[in-house]
Motif scaffolding. Structure first.
Motif, PDB file in Angstrom:
ATOM      1  N   MET A   1       0.839  -1.192   0.000  1.00 10.29           N
ATOM      2  CA  MET A   1       0.000   0.000   0.000  1.00 10.29           C
ATOM      3  C   MET A   1       0.873   1.240   0.000  1.00 10.29           C
ATOM      4  SD  MET A   1      -3.082  -1.133  -0.064  1.00 10.29           S
ATOM      5  CE  MET A   1      -4.043   0.303   0.412  1.00 10.29           C
ATOM      6  N   PHE A   2       0.538   2.223  -0.854  1.00 13.32           N
ATOM      7  CA  PHE A   2       1.336   3.433  -0.905  1.00 13.32           C
ATOM      8  C   PHE A   2       0.976   4.334   0.257  1.00 13.32           C
ATOM      9  CE2 PHE A   2      -2.072   6.220  -2.328  1.00 13.32           C
ATOM     10  CZ  PHE A   2      -2.940   5.346  -2.924  1.00 13.32           C
ATOM     11  N   SER A   3       1.894   5.245   0.569  1.00 19.77           N
ATOM     12  CA  SER A   3       1.711   6.131   1.719  1.00 19.77           C
ATOM     13  C   SER A   3       1.123   7.465   1.278  1.00 19.77           C
ATOM     14  CB  SER A   3       3.061   6.362   2.399  1.00 19.77           C
ATOM     15  OG  SER A   3       2.940   7.275   3.463  1.00 19.77           O
ATOM     16  N   LEU A   4       0.177   7.959   2.039  1.00 13.98           N
ATOM     17  CA  LEU A   4      -0.432   9.253   1.771  1.00 13.98           C
ATOM     18  C   LEU A   4      -0.269  10.124   2.992  1.00 13.98           C
ATOM     19  CD1 LEU A   4      -3.853   8.266   0.158  1.00 13.98           C
ATOM     20  CD2 LEU A   4      -1.953   9.346  -1.013  1.00 13.98           C
ATOM     21  N   SER A   5      -0.025  11.391   2.781  1.00 12.74           N
ATOM     22  CA  SER A   5      -0.011  12.299   3.918  1.00 12.74           C
ATOM     23  C   SER A   5      -1.432  12.426   4.446  1.00 12.74           C
ATOM     24  CB  SER A   5       0.530  13.665   3.503  1.00 12.74           C
ATOM     25  OG  SER A   5      -0.412  14.343   2.684  1.00 12.74           O
ATOM     26  N   SER A   6      -1.539  12.719   5.728  1.00  8.69           N
ATOM     27  CA  SER A   6      -2.867  12.813   6.336  1.00  8.69           C
ATOM     28  C   SER A   6      -3.681  13.941   5.719  1.00  8.69           C
ATOM     29  CB  SER A   6      -2.726  13.018   7.845  1.00  8.69           C
ATOM     30  OG  SER A   6      -1.941  14.159   8.136  1.00  8.69           O
ATOM     31  N   ARG A   7      -3.045  15.046   5.389  1.00 14.97           N
ATOM     32  CA  ARG A   7      -3.796  16.167   4.806  1.00 14.97           C
ATOM     33  C   ARG A   7      -4.285  15.836   3.404  1.00 14.97           C
ATOM     34  NH1 ARG A   7      -1.097  21.925   6.702  1.00 14.97           N
ATOM     35  NH2 ARG A   7      -1.192  21.498   8.949  1.00 14.97           N
ATOM     36  N   SER A   8      -3.449  15.186   2.618  1.00 14.93           N
ATOM     37  CA  SER A   8      -3.882  14.789   1.273  1.00 14.93           C
ATOM     38  C   SER A   8      -5.039  13.807   1.361  1.00 14.93           C
ATOM     39  CB  SER A   8      -2.713  14.161   0.502  1.00 14.93           C
ATOM     40  OG  SER A   8      -1.662  15.075   0.322  1.00 14.93           O
ATOM     41  N   ALA A   9      -4.971  12.902   2.339  1.00 22.30           N
ATOM     42  CA  ALA A   9      -6.025  11.901   2.496  1.00 22.30           C
ATOM     43  C   ALA A   9      -7.352  12.548   2.881  1.00 22.30           C
ATOM     44  CB  ALA A   9      -5.609  10.865   3.548  1.00 22.30           C
ATOM     45  N   ILE A  10      -7.336  13.488   3.833  1.00 24.01           N
ATOM     46  CA  ILE A  10      -8.588  14.099   4.269  1.00 24.01           C
ATOM     47  C   ILE A  10      -9.188  14.986   3.186  1.00 24.01           C
ATOM     48  CG2 ILE A  10      -7.573  16.152   5.347  1.00 24.01           C
ATOM     49  CD1 ILE A  10     -10.435  14.096   6.824  1.00 24.01           C
ATOM     50  N   VAL A  11      -8.347  15.663   2.420  1.00 25.30           N
ATOM     51  CA  VAL A  11      -8.857  16.462   1.296  1.00 25.30           C
ATOM     52  C   VAL A  11      -9.456  15.542   0.240  1.00 25.30           C
ATOM     53  CG1 VAL A  11      -8.192  17.985  -0.606  1.00 25.30           C
ATOM     54  CG2 VAL A  11      -7.305  18.414   1.687  1.00 25.30           C
ATOM     55  N   GLY A  12      -8.791  14.424  -0.020  1.00 26.29           N
ATOM     56  CA  GLY A  12      -9.322  13.459  -0.974  1.00 26.29           C
ATOM     57  C   GLY A  12     -10.658  12.884  -0.525  1.00 26.29           C
ATOM     58  N   ALA A  13     -10.801  12.621   0.778  1.00 27.43           N
ATOM     59  CA  ALA A  13     -12.065  12.119   1.302  1.00 27.43           C
ATOM     60  C   ALA A  13     -13.180  13.129   1.104  1.00 27.43           C
ATOM     61  CB  ALA A  13     -11.914  11.784   2.788  1.00 27.43           C
ATOM     62  N   CYS A  14     -12.901  14.396   1.389  1.00 25.80           N
ATOM     63  CA  CYS A  14     -13.908  15.450   1.203  1.00 25.80           C
ATOM     64  C   CYS A  14     -14.312  15.579  -0.260  1.00 25.80           C
ATOM     65  CB  CYS A  14     -13.373  16.790   1.722  1.00 25.80           C
ATOM     66  SG  CYS A  14     -13.167  16.860   3.509  1.00 25.80           S
ATOM     67  N   LEU A  15     -13.338  15.444  -1.158  1.00 31.91           N
ATOM     68  CA  LEU A  15     -13.634  15.507  -2.593  1.00 31.91           C
ATOM     69  C   LEU A  15     -14.531  14.346  -3.011  1.00 31.91           C
ATOM     70  CD1 LEU A  15     -13.170  16.756  -5.400  1.00 31.91           C
ATOM     71  CD2 LEU A  15     -11.081  15.390  -5.574  1.00 31.91           C
ATOM     72  N   CYS A  16     -14.224  13.146  -2.511  1.00 31.33           N
ATOM     73  CA  CYS A  16     -15.043  11.971  -2.836  1.00 31.33           C
ATOM     74  C   CYS A  16     -16.453  12.116  -2.289  1.00 31.33           C
ATOM     75  CB  CYS A  16     -14.388  10.712  -2.281  1.00 31.33           C
ATOM     76  SG  CYS A  16     -12.887  10.208  -3.138  1.00 31.33           S
ATOM     77  N   TRP A  17     -16.594  12.639  -1.065  1.00 35.33           N
ATOM     78  CA  TRP A  17     -17.923  12.825  -0.487  1.00 35.33           C
ATOM     79  C   TRP A  17     -18.733  13.845  -1.279  1.00 35.33           C
ATOM     80  CZ3 TRP A  17     -15.255  12.567   4.822  1.00 35.33           C
ATOM     81  CH2 TRP A  17     -15.469  11.300   5.400  1.00 35.33           C
ATOM     82  N   ALA A  18     -18.077  14.913  -1.740  1.00 39.96           N
ATOM     83  CA  ALA A  18     -18.786  15.940  -2.500  1.00 39.96           C
ATOM     84  C   ALA A  18     -19.285  15.390  -3.835  1.00 39.96           C
ATOM     85  CB  ALA A  18     -17.875  17.149  -2.730  1.00 39.96           C
ATOM     86  N   ILE A  19     -18.402  14.725  -4.578  1.00 41.23           N
ATOM     87  CA  ILE A  19     -18.786  14.180  -5.877  1.00 41.23           C
ATOM     88  C   ILE A  19     -19.815  13.060  -5.704  1.00 41.23           C
ATOM     89  CG2 ILE A  19     -17.965  12.978  -7.944  1.00 41.23           C
ATOM     90  CD1 ILE A  19     -15.300  14.401  -7.585  1.00 41.23           C
ATOM     91  N   GLY A  20     -19.605  12.210  -4.687  1.00 42.77           N
ATOM     92  CA  GLY A  20     -20.552  11.134  -4.435  1.00 42.77           C
ATOM     93  C   GLY A  20     -21.934  11.651  -4.091  1.00 42.77           C
ATOM     94  N   THR A  21     -21.991  12.765  -3.355  1.00 41.96           N
ATOM     95  CA  THR A  21     -23.277  13.359  -3.010  1.00 41.96           C
ATOM     96  C   THR A  21     -23.996  13.871  -4.248  1.00 41.96           C
ATOM     97  OG1 THR A  21     -22.532  14.001  -0.805  1.00 41.96           O
ATOM     98  CG2 THR A  21     -24.400  15.208  -1.711  1.00 41.96           C
ATOM     99  N   ILE A  22     -23.261  14.539  -5.121  1.00 46.33           N
ATOM    100  CA  ILE A  22     -23.860  15.067  -6.352  1.00 46.33           C
ATOM    101  C   ILE A  22     -24.431  13.928  -7.189  1.00 46.33           C
ATOM    102  CG2 ILE A  22     -23.371  16.255  -8.532  1.00 46.33           C
ATOM    103  CD1 ILE A  22     -21.187  17.806  -6.961  1.00 46.33           C
ATOM    104  N   LEU A  23     -23.660  12.856  -7.329  1.00 43.03           N
ATOM    105  CA  LEU A  23     -24.132  11.713  -8.106  1.00 43.03           C
ATOM    106  C   LEU A  23     -25.343  11.072  -7.439  1.00 43.03           C
ATOM    107  CD1 LEU A  23     -20.712  10.046  -9.064  1.00 43.03           C
ATOM    108  CD2 LEU A  23     -22.166  11.495 -10.502  1.00 43.03           C
ATOM    109  N   SER A  24     -25.332  10.984  -6.109  1.00 38.47           N
ATOM    110  CA  SER A  24     -26.457  10.388  -5.387  1.00 38.47           C
ATOM    111  C   SER A  24     -27.725  11.211  -5.563  1.00 38.47           C
ATOM    112  CB  SER A  24     -26.124  10.274  -3.894  1.00 38.47           C
ATOM    113  OG  SER A  24     -25.016   9.422  -3.688  1.00 38.47           O
ATOM    114  N   LYS A  25     -27.585  12.523  -5.543  1.00 41.06           N
ATOM    115  CA  LYS A  25     -28.742  13.402  -5.678  1.00 41.06           C
ATOM    116  C   LYS A  25     -29.445  13.201  -7.017  1.00 41.06           C
ATOM    117  CE  LYS A  25     -28.840  16.013  -1.943  1.00 41.06           C
ATOM    118  NZ  LYS A  25     -30.022  16.100  -1.074  1.00 41.06           N
TER     119      LYS A  25
END
Length: 277
Positions: A1-25
């Protein structure tokens, strides 16, 4: 498994939640909410367990499994069940306002139960960002009169479940990928258990009549919103205070506005990306 910085990971999670919400709507006009959850969580669970097998994730001690499973029941199980039904009873603008309090709740709970040091700068940043969310969505005035209803109470219950999840998951010393796989398997079991109640009152569309685009959208939204986002989030929580992680949630509506422009060609509070379904 590759390593991710914690800040990059949390920003990526927020991006996924935003796009996932739009698609869900975009799916809510064609499918009932629990049905969407079932067909989002199913591919997410399959993808996660395949990733666990091929990455040979470390399995935690057996004594930890009940705690991991209960967290999955809390979030996304109960949290998104409450928020789905709550959104059906109230407006998207009110839901946006209520979800905007999640970072504040996380900061307060982290201070009270995790004894995290909360400095004035973090409090100021969270407060300013929360006010910005409310103003951008045009709900700073006039929304309070419609907030006292059962739908609002359900959404608040979902917000509280998510905030408590962050506090409990902060000190969970287990592999994030395996943890998410177990949690979402439990959540899938929960929504499958309550799905028959929805099926009794609603008629589902004919399977053969469902457009391929809708099938693709529901699978993609599930992989983004549940599998990838939660894995990134738990990855970040391993090395980031819960209060700091919660403050990043104010990025979700920012990504939601940009995503609305890209995917929908317009910006609407209904698709702002904050009502985390």
């Amino acid at each position: 498994m590759f390593s991710l910085s914690s800040r990059s990971a949390i920003v990526g999670a927020c991006l996924c939640w935003a796009i996932g919400t739009i698609l869900s709507k975009t799916l809510l006009s064609s499918f009932p909410p629990i049905t969407i959850l079932v067909f989002q969580l199913a591919p997410s669970v399959i993808a996660l367990w395949l990733a666990v097998v091929f990455s040979r994730s470390r399995i935690p001690p057996t004594r930890m499994l009940p705690s991991i499973a209960l967290l999955g029941l809390l979030n996304p199980g109960w949290a998104y069940t409450f928020s789905m039904f709550g959104l059906a009873e109230t407006s998207a603008s009110v839901a946006t306002l209520l979800w905007a309090f999640e970072p504040i709740l996380i900061v307060g709970l982290a201070w009270a139960f995790l004894r995290e040091r909360i400095d004035r700068q973090l409090i100021s940043l969270v407060a300013v960002a929360t006010c910005g969310v409310m103003l951008v969505n045009g709900i700073a005035s006039g929304a309070s009169s419609s907030m006292v209803n059962p739908g609002s109470a359900l959404i608040l219950a979902g917000v509280l479940c998510c905030a408590i999840y962050t506090i409990l998951a902060r000190n969970l010393a287990a592999d994030p990928l395996f943890t998410v796989a177990v949690q979402q398997t439990v959540a899938l079991g929960w929504v499958l258990a309550i799905w028959p109640f929805e099926l009794r009152s609603l008629s589902l569309p004919d399977v053969n009549a469902v457009p391929l685009q809708d099938v693709t959208t529901i699978v993609l939204s599930g992989l983004l919103y549940y599998a990838l986002a939660y894995w990134l989030y738990l990855h970040a929580l391993r090395s980031m205070p819960a209060s700091v992680a919660g403050s990043f949630f104010n990025l979700i509506p920012v990504f939601g506005v940009v995503g609305s422009l890209i995917f929908l060609g317009s910006v609407s509070p209904r698709y702002s990306g904050w009502e985390r379904l």
